[in-house]
Design a protein around this motif. Structure first.
Motif, PDB file in Angstrom:
ATOM      1  N   ASP A  58       0.838  -1.227  -0.052  1.00 18.40           N
ATOM      2  CA  ASP A  58       0.091  -0.019   0.004  1.00 18.40           C
ATOM      3  C   ASP A  58       1.040   1.213   0.053  1.00 18.40           C
ATOM      4  OD1 ASP A  58      -2.193  -1.526  -0.026  1.00 18.40           O
ATOM      5  OD2 ASP A  58      -2.595  -1.573   1.995  1.00 18.40           O
ATOM      6  N   VAL A  59       1.911   0.969   0.571  1.00 16.29           N
ATOM      7  CA  VAL A  59       2.889   2.473   0.616  1.00 16.29           C
ATOM      8  C   VAL A  59       3.525   2.686  -0.442  1.00 16.29           C
ATOM      9  CG1 VAL A  59       5.147   3.249   1.841  1.00 16.29           C
ATOM     10  CG2 VAL A  59       3.292   2.172   3.420  1.00 16.29           C
ATOM     11  N   LEU A  60       4.026   1.540  -1.199  1.00 12.62           N
ATOM     12  CA  LEU A  60       4.406   1.607  -2.512  1.00 12.62           C
ATOM     13  C   LEU A  60       3.543   2.138  -3.556  1.00 12.62           C
ATOM     14  CD1 LEU A  60       7.076  -1.198  -2.577  1.00 12.62           C
ATOM     15  CD2 LEU A  60       7.533   0.786  -2.294  1.00 12.62           C
ATOM     16  N   LYS A 108       1.294   6.459  -6.889  1.00 19.95           N
ATOM     17  CA  LYS A 108       0.224   7.380  -7.230  1.00 19.95           C
ATOM     18  C   LYS A 108       0.749   8.935  -7.344  1.00 19.95           C
ATOM     19  CE  LYS A 108      -4.569   8.620  -7.719  1.00 19.95           C
ATOM     20  NZ  LYS A 108      -4.278   9.785  -7.540  1.00 19.95           N
ATOM     21  N   LEU A 109       1.508   9.087  -6.136  1.00 17.25           N
ATOM     22  CA  LEU A 109       2.006  10.532  -6.028  1.00 17.25           C
ATOM     23  C   LEU A 109       2.899  11.084  -7.214  1.00 17.25           C
ATOM     24  CD1 LEU A 109       3.035  10.398  -2.246  1.00 17.25           C
ATOM     25  CD2 LEU A 109       1.167  11.762  -3.224  1.00 17.25           C
ATOM     26  N   LEU A 110       3.755   9.918  -7.622  1.00 13.71           N
ATOM     27  CA  LEU A 110       4.613  10.197  -9.006  1.00 13.71           C
ATOM     28  C   LEU A 110       3.749  10.241 -10.012  1.00 13.71           C
ATOM     29  CD1 LEU A 110       7.456   7.566  -7.932  1.00 13.71           C
ATOM     30  CD2 LEU A 110       7.611   9.967  -8.337  1.00 13.71           C
ATOM     31  N   GLU A 111       2.553   9.555 -10.184  1.00 15.15           N
ATOM     32  CA  GLU A 111       1.699   9.461 -11.516  1.00 15.15           C
ATOM     33  C   GLU A 111       1.242  11.094 -11.443  1.00 15.15           C
ATOM     34  OE1 GLU A 111      -0.778   6.293 -13.017  1.00 15.15           O
ATOM     35  OE2 GLU A 111      -0.597   5.759 -10.952  1.00 15.15           O
ATOM     36  N   ASP A 112       0.837  11.359 -10.333  1.00 14.88           N
ATOM     37  CA  ASP A 112       0.098  12.736 -10.192  1.00 14.88           C
ATOM     38  C   ASP A 112       0.855  13.859 -10.637  1.00 14.88           C
ATOM     39  OD1 ASP A 112      -2.339  11.205  -9.336  1.00 14.88           O
ATOM     40  OD2 ASP A 112      -2.088  11.981  -7.325  1.00 14.88           O
ATOM     41  N   LYS A 113       2.303  13.597 -10.568  1.00 16.64           N
ATOM     42  CA  LYS A 113       3.079  14.828 -10.656  1.00 16.64           C
ATOM     43  C   LYS A 113       3.711  14.531 -12.219  1.00 16.64           C
ATOM     44  CE  LYS A 113       7.884  15.889  -9.414  1.00 16.64           C
ATOM     45  NZ  LYS A 113       9.025  14.878  -8.732  1.00 16.64           N
ATOM     46  N   GLY A 114       3.046  13.438 -12.695  1.00 16.70           N
ATOM     47  CA  GLY A 114       3.296  13.200 -14.148  1.00 16.70           C
ATOM     48  C   GLY A 114       4.713  12.447 -14.373  1.00 16.70           C
ATOM     49  N   ALA A 173       6.128   3.986 -12.745  1.00 11.00           N
ATOM     50  CA  ALA A 173       6.122   2.594 -13.311  1.00 11.00           C
ATOM     51  C   ALA A 173       7.094   1.592 -12.500  1.00 11.00           C
ATOM     52  CB  ALA A 173       6.365   2.413 -14.958  1.00 11.00           C
ATOM     53  N   ALA A 174       8.300   2.137 -12.298  1.00 12.85           N
ATOM     54  CA  ALA A 174       9.275   1.375 -11.572  1.00 12.85           C
ATOM     55  C   ALA A 174       8.894   1.266 -10.257  1.00 12.85           C
ATOM     56  CB  ALA A 174      10.721   2.240 -11.438  1.00 12.85           C
ATOM     57  N   VAL A 175       8.174   1.969  -9.385  1.00 20.05           N
ATOM     58  CA  VAL A 175       7.538   1.711  -8.107  1.00 20.05           C
ATOM     59  C   VAL A 175       6.652   0.566  -8.305  1.00 20.05           C
ATOM     60  CG1 VAL A 175       6.422   2.536  -6.236  1.00 20.05           C
ATOM     61  CG2 VAL A 175       8.069   3.989  -7.121  1.00 20.05           C
ATOM     62  N   TYR A 176       5.556   0.624  -9.184  1.00 17.52           N
ATOM     63  CA  TYR A 176       4.807  -0.299  -9.375  1.00 17.52           C
ATOM     64  C   TYR A 176       5.420  -1.768  -9.631  1.00 17.52           C
ATOM     65  CZ  TYR A 176       1.155   3.160  -9.177  1.00 17.52           C
ATOM     66  OH  TYR A 176       0.406   4.122  -8.851  1.00 17.52           O
ATOM     67  N   ASP A 177       6.513  -1.649 -10.446  1.00 17.48           N
ATOM     68  CA  ASP A 177       7.127  -2.921 -10.772  1.00 17.48           C
ATOM     69  C   ASP A 177       7.766  -3.643  -9.845  1.00 17.48           C
ATOM     70  OD1 ASP A 177       7.570  -4.880 -12.767  1.00 17.48           O
ATOM     71  OD2 ASP A 177       9.688  -3.985 -13.420  1.00 17.48           O
ATOM     72  N   ARG A 178       8.228  -2.492  -8.849  1.00 17.88           N
ATOM     73  CA  ARG A 178       8.981  -3.401  -7.571  1.00 17.88           C
ATOM     74  C   ARG A 178       7.857  -4.423  -6.733  1.00 17.88           C
ATOM     75  NH1 ARG A 178      11.210   1.829  -6.926  1.00 17.88           N
ATOM     76  NH2 ARG A 178      13.054   1.941  -6.501  1.00 17.88           N
ATOM     77  N   ILE A 179       6.679  -3.979  -6.670  1.00 16.69           N
ATOM     78  CA  ILE A 179       5.611  -4.802  -6.195  1.00 16.69           C
ATOM     79  C   ILE A 179       5.660  -6.222  -6.867  1.00 16.69           C
ATOM     80  CG2 ILE A 179       3.135  -5.064  -5.464  1.00 16.69           C
ATOM     81  CD1 ILE A 179       3.033  -1.859  -5.406  1.00 16.69           C
ATOM     82  N   GLU A 216      -5.232  -7.121  -9.799  1.00 15.03           N
ATOM     83  CA  GLU A 216      -5.502  -6.928 -11.213  1.00 15.03           C
ATOM     84  C   GLU A 216      -5.306  -5.411 -11.460  1.00 15.03           C
ATOM     85  OE1 GLU A 216      -9.582  -7.291 -12.073  1.00 15.03           O
ATOM     86  OE2 GLU A 216      -9.334  -6.619 -14.095  1.00 15.03           O
ATOM     87  N   GLU A 217      -5.769  -4.574 -10.521  1.00 14.75           N
ATOM     88  CA  GLU A 217      -5.527  -3.394 -10.867  1.00 14.75           C
ATOM     89  C   GLU A 217      -4.206  -2.728 -11.018  1.00 14.75           C
ATOM     90  OE1 GLU A 217      -7.168  -0.982  -7.551  1.00 14.75           O
ATOM     91  OE2 GLU A 217      -6.805   0.953  -8.674  1.00 14.75           O
ATOM     92  N   LEU A 218      -3.287  -3.381 -10.223  1.00 16.06           N
ATOM     93  CA  LEU A 218      -1.929  -2.684 -10.340  1.00 16.06           C
ATOM     94  C   LEU A 218      -1.386  -3.215 -11.608  1.00 16.06           C
ATOM     95  CD1 LEU A 218       1.064  -2.123  -8.906  1.00 16.06           C
ATOM     96  CD2 LEU A 218       1.033  -4.711  -8.593  1.00 16.06           C
ATOM     97  N   HIS A 219      -1.626  -4.394 -11.909  1.00 10.76           N
ATOM     98  CA  HIS A 219      -1.065  -5.036 -13.420  1.00 10.76           C
ATOM     99  C   HIS A 219      -1.618  -3.937 -14.606  1.00 10.76           C
ATOM    100  CE1 HIS A 219       0.909  -8.114 -11.554  1.00 10.76           C
ATOM    101  NE2 HIS A 219      -0.190  -8.533 -11.251  1.00 10.76           N
TER     102      HIS A 219
END
Lengths: 304, 730
Positions: free
Chosen positions: B615-617, B622-628, B634-640, B649-652
């Motif tokens: 959840d923290v990642l 999300k913060l990075l996405e919002d910042k553009g 993507a790198a953060v999500y991929d860590r998960i 499913e939502e993450l993928h």
């Protein structure tokens, strides 16, 4: 579901109004009071977005048996046979081994009482979504031909508070719940959506699932976890239009021919799917692709 | 293979407890391999004795445990003050894999007679099965109270050999042989020492066979030691030899079956396990392993020239997307690093049910490990087998695969500290964010000066003296390899590995390869380690106190105060990323003060140090996405994906969309395939997304097939219809 799509395309003429009754029962403690009222309010909001919907929501003190009895008596005088009528129960339920009771202010509401009220409604398409604990015990009293009964729990012994309602409400807001993309969310699609999300919640949390949602829509037999052609469940639920996501359209005579052609192709696709198990996979895919291309071309023409 | 050795000992040490000494003359017949005479003797006890204890011995000798149990019960009722009967009953329980019941009877015997040596021996045997330090202590107590207790002396020899102390094991065995020239198990220990060192053991095996021509148990004992030294193939041959001499050794059959199963030889394994079971050997390990093998039908097998991956059918669609490429990447990396290629494919088994994995490993549930390696077979938990964030599957995979290479290169002749140290080293060498964080146990061990000298570090794995010693030893071994690599280079580690393979000892290798005495190495290593973690160790209590204060401040929403000291607290123990960590508190505080940039910095630091709260990642993403900042998001999500790609499913889907935006079509294909493998609520959309990515990657045929699947679910899905026509018309 496909048949709903056809109905919408052919306009609403043959179907009447949509009635929705949401009852949020007692929470017992503050956490549940807030949770149940929140879900009921969210559901109410979603339902009020449906054009011409008759939405009736009873939360907290307003949800007494006497109030509800009077309301259902009134509905019985207004509802037409072509209308659809859906009831949502959110809260705690109990089962004493004999009777299921929905916990509301004052005397509790039994499944038999609710069934009695609904039996007096002329609507031939009825739906009860009982998201309460122990709701599985209400199915036997509620089941009837042309009435879909969904319960968050499979029996009266699943007594813990449930999460199914949360995801059922979410289904009405999430376009992905309309899995066949026909712009109508059926009761069956909402059931599948909420059930999948609930199962995932328990799996992810590594918690033992204390609720197992079931559906019964034939008026006889046991409710099932996974409605399918094999167990004969799901057809009526699939035809129950819980929520229209798109606008019904009326067509010119030329376009009406295309609509008929489209329906014919859809029928062929459905037939092919039923024959899938009996034919080689390559042949099935080839035939399916052909029909889908034809359907897409027809839709393209229709949209011009 | 974290915690594995403990488990292996536990399984195989059962052999020793199954060697009770029935009363003479039956014992004498059995000891000398006169089976018919022994059977007649036990039958005679059953048929002629009036003493229930002796009848019980008779039934026990005939392997009629049920009748023996009843008779022992009567014997104890008749002689409630006699500790001997209780001890014999307890030994029967040990023989019948009921160590808890056995321990209870030994304790009762000691209550009846303080310092009763046979009861102390019984408790030593029980403790040896659980691989407790108490085993040595109790065996010594028993010998002190009865210096003629040969079995206790033999046990000490075996326990010393388990610790890898061959010199001591030999001395203890010699003592046993002085007490009794027919101490067969002591001879077996002597023979094993020779065999482990590739020396001729015939002096000892001949002596054994002269006393008892069918004493297969000696080879079972040897097999046990080969197995715990991870020399499975040789261990298996020993078990076969044991059964050649005595086909009635049911426990040996079961052990052989379990070890064949470990190496993936399922047909022979099942045959032997079924024979053991049919013969009445219904130990938990036997039954559990058979049940597990029944469940193999639920697994898919994915074969490539270098890999053989077994995934549970319910997880194949998702996990193959990650495990297959990661295993191949790891193989390619290790081939280059270790400078050789494996001769056979690596078999990787991934278990969604942790208890199945535990049975796969040791025959019993309750294993604490995440992965284990047997030769070229790796078995591990699936990410779904644990709570999200509880373990890093990719890190574990690299760890286990490192064992495959090191064990192959050394022909399994490598001390545990080095094998585990190399594997721990590789976890973070591959990616600094992976591997284990510096734990509270490690801090405490350093503070309390509990790290072991390199020369005896193996003892920390084999027989821990305090509960966390195994994990601390992993940490220490990993750090030693980090240190050697940093100071002398990776090739030095390879030199050491090859020297171990050439049967040199840790002391010899440290002296010859590192040019210093082991004691000097310990001094220099600790100085290096102190530079890394000394600050954390020195200020641990202060950190703990201040973190606690921060938690209280968070509850009171005093964000300014959190931020005032946050970095200082963080720097006292930067590796702490578990619940209640300062990174999250600071990020929350920054967000409350509308300072998104600083919150991103804190959470990025959390991610880079190895924070694994999904959840923290996601919040950071999300913060990075919002910042553009799509690339970093993507790198953060991929860590998960590398610690918990399950149930999301939502993450993928989100990551797939990001990869599409970033023109990474290959990555998007993987992520949308993962969304599809996550049992999506909306399969039509999942197929459509996959088609989009496939089309973008130039794979139009696959894209068309995905669109057909999308429309099969939702024939009226307009975007899919549109793309289908586009692809068809082209």
């Amino acid at each position: 579901m496909k048949w709903i799509s056809m109905l919408l395309l052919m306009a609403n003429a043959s179907f009447g109004a949509s009635w929705y009754v949401t009852i949020s029962g007692l929470g017992g403690d503050l956490e549940y009071e807030v949770r149940f009222a929140g879900w009921a309010t969210d559901l109410d909001k979603s339902l009020r977005n449906i054009p011409d919907a008759q939405v009736n929501t009873y939360i907290g003190k307003t949800a007494t048996k006497e109030t509800l009895r009077k309301a259902f008596a009134e509905f019985a005088g207004k509802v037409k046979p072509d209308d659809s009528f859906a009831v949502f129960l959110i809260g705690h339920g109990t089962f004493d081994g004999t009777d299921y009771k929905f916990n509301i202010p004052g005397p509790d509401l039994s499944a038999a009482e609710l069934a009695g009220w609904m039996d007096k409604l002329p609507a031939t398409r009825q739906l009860v979504v009982n998201t309460t604990s122990a709701g599985g015990a209400s199915i036997a009293a509620l089941q009837r031909v042309n009435r879909t009964v969904i319960s968050a729990t499979r029996s009266g012994t699943e007594k813990n508070a449930t999460l199914f309602a949360r995801y059922f409400v979410e289904a009405l807001r999430d376009p992905s719940a309309d899995t066949d993309k026909n712009e109508t969310l059926s009761a069956l699609e909402a059931f599948h959506y909420a059930d999948q999300k609930t199962v995932k919640f328990y799996e992810t949390q590594k918690r033992l699932a204390t609720e197992h949602a079931v559906l019964e829509d034939t008026g006889k037999g046991e409710a099932v976890r996974a409605p399918s052609a094999e167990n004969g469940k799901g057809l009526t639920a699939g035809r129950f239009p819980l929520m229209a996501l798109g606008n019904a359209r009326k067509f010119s005579p030329e376009k009406t021919k295309l609509v008929e052609k489209k329906q014919d192709i859809e029928g062929q696709i459905d037939k092919l799917k039923y024959e899938k198990a009996a034919m080689p996979s390559d042949e099935y895919r080839k035939k399916l692709a052909g029909l889908l291309v034809e359907l897409a071309r027809t839709q393209e023409e229709l949209d011009k | 293979m974290k915690f594995l050795l403990l488990s292996l000992f536990c399984v195989t040490s059962c052999n020793w407890a199954a060697a009770p000494a029935p009363p003479s003359p039956c014992e004498d017949h059995r000891k000398h391999g006169r089976r018919e005479a022994a059977t007649a003797c036990f039958n005679n006890l059953v048929n002629t004795s009036k003493n229930p204890a002796l009848i019980a011995e008779g039934f026990w000798g005939l392997k009629n445990y049920k009748a023996a149990n009843e008779l022992f019960r009567k014997a104890v009722a008749a002689n409630p003050k006699d500790p001997h009967v209780r001890v014999r009953w307890g030994r029967m329980y040990l023989d019948h894999f009921q160590k808890v019941d056995a321990a209870g009877l030994f304790e009762e015997a000691l209550e009846l007679k303080e310092n009763y040596a046979p009861a102390q021996l019984g408790l030593a045997l029980v403790a040896s099965e659980s691989f407790e330090e108490k085993a040595v202590e109790m065996a010594k107590e028993g010998l002190k109270n009865d210096p003629t207790l040969v079995e206790a002396q033999e046990l000490l020899a075996r326990l010393a050999l388990e610790e890898g102390n061959e010199l001591k094991a030999g001395e203890e065995a010699e003592k046993a042989l002085k007490m009794s020239p027919e101490a067969l198990d002591a001879m077996a220990v002597m023979a094993t020492i020779h065999m482990l060192n590739d020396r001729d053991a015939s002096e000892w095996t001949n002596r054994i066979l002269k006393i008892n021509p069918s004493y297969g148990q000696a080879w079972s004992i040897a097999a046990h030691f080969f197995v715990i030294n991870r020399r499975y193939e040789e261990g298996i041959q020993m078990y076969y030899k044991a059964l050649e001499l005595d086909s009635g050794l049911l426990e040996t059959k079961s052990d052989l079956g379990v070890n064949l199963m470990r190496l993936g030889r399922d047909v022979e394994a099942r045959k032997l396990l079924e024979e053991a079971f049919a013969g009445g050997y219904t130990s938990a390990a036997t039954v559990n392993t058979l049940k597990l093998m029944d469940s193999y039908k639920n697994f898919d097998t994915l074969l490539t020239p270098k890999t053989d991956i077994r995934l549970h059918k319910k997880e194949t669609a998702l996990l193959k997307l990650y495990f297959q490429p990661e295993l191949e990447r790891a193989i390619a990396t290790y081939e280059a690093k270790y400078k050789f290629k494996l001769k056979e494919p690596v078999r990787l088994e991934v278990y969604p049910d942790h208890e199945d994995f535990a049975v796969r490993t040791m025959g019993l549930p309750g294993l604490g490990a995440l992965g284990v390696t047997f030769g070229t077979v790796v078995a591990m938990d699936s990410p779904s087998g644990r709570k999200p964030g509880a373990f890093h599957w990719a890190s574990t995979l690299w760890h286990e695969l490192d064992h495959v290479y090191v064990l192959t290169a050394t022909q399994h002749r490598v001390p545990r500290w080095f094998a585990e140290g190399m594997a721990m080293h590789e976890e973070t060498a591959n990616n600094p964010e992976w591997g284990d964080r510096f734990s509270v146990e490690g801090i405490t061990a350093i503070r309390d000066k509990k790290l072991l000298p390199i020369a005896t570090l193996d003892a920390g794995f084999v027989r821990p003296k305090y509960p966390a010693q195994v994990t601390v030893s992993y940490f220490q071994a990993g750090k030693i390899c980090d240190y050697i690599k940093e100071r002398w280079g990776f090739d030095k580690l390879l030199e050491m590995m090859n020297a171990f393979g050439a049967k040199q000892t840790t002391e010899q290798i440290v002296e010859q390869k590192l040019g210093m005495k082991p004691e000097q190495f310990d001094i220099e290593f600790l100085a290096w380690l102190n530079k890394q973690v000394g600050n954390t160790v020195a200020h641990f209590e202060e950190w703990r106190k201040r973190l606690k204060q921060s938690v209280a401040l968070m509850k009171e929403k005093k964000y300014d105060e959190i931020l005032k000291d946050g970095h200082e607290i963080r720097d006292l123990y930067p590796d702490y990323v578990e619940a209640g960590n300062i990174y999250e508190m600071m990020a929350t505080s920054f967000l409350e003060k509308k300072d998104t940039e600083s919150a991103i910095q804190e959470l990025t630091a959390y991610a880079k140090i190895g924070g694994r709260d999904r959840d923290v990642l996601k919040k950071l993403g999300k913060l990075l996405e919002d910042k553009g900042n799509k690339q970093e998001a993507a790198a953060v999500y991929d860590r998960i994906n590398y610690f918990y790609p399950m149930q999301d499913e939502e993450l993928h889907r989100k990551l797939g969309d990001l990869w599409m935006d970033l023109k990474n079509a290959k990555g998007a294909v993987r992520e949308f395939s993962a969304a599809l493998g996550s049992k999506p609520v909306d399969p039509a959309l999942a197929y459509y997304n996959l088609a989009r990515a496939q089309k973008a990657s130039g794979n139009k045929d696959d894209a068309r097939e995905s669109l057909v699947s999308a429309l099969e679910n939702a024939p009226g899905f307009k975007p899919a219809q549109k793309m289908l026509l586009e692809l068809t018309d082209k």
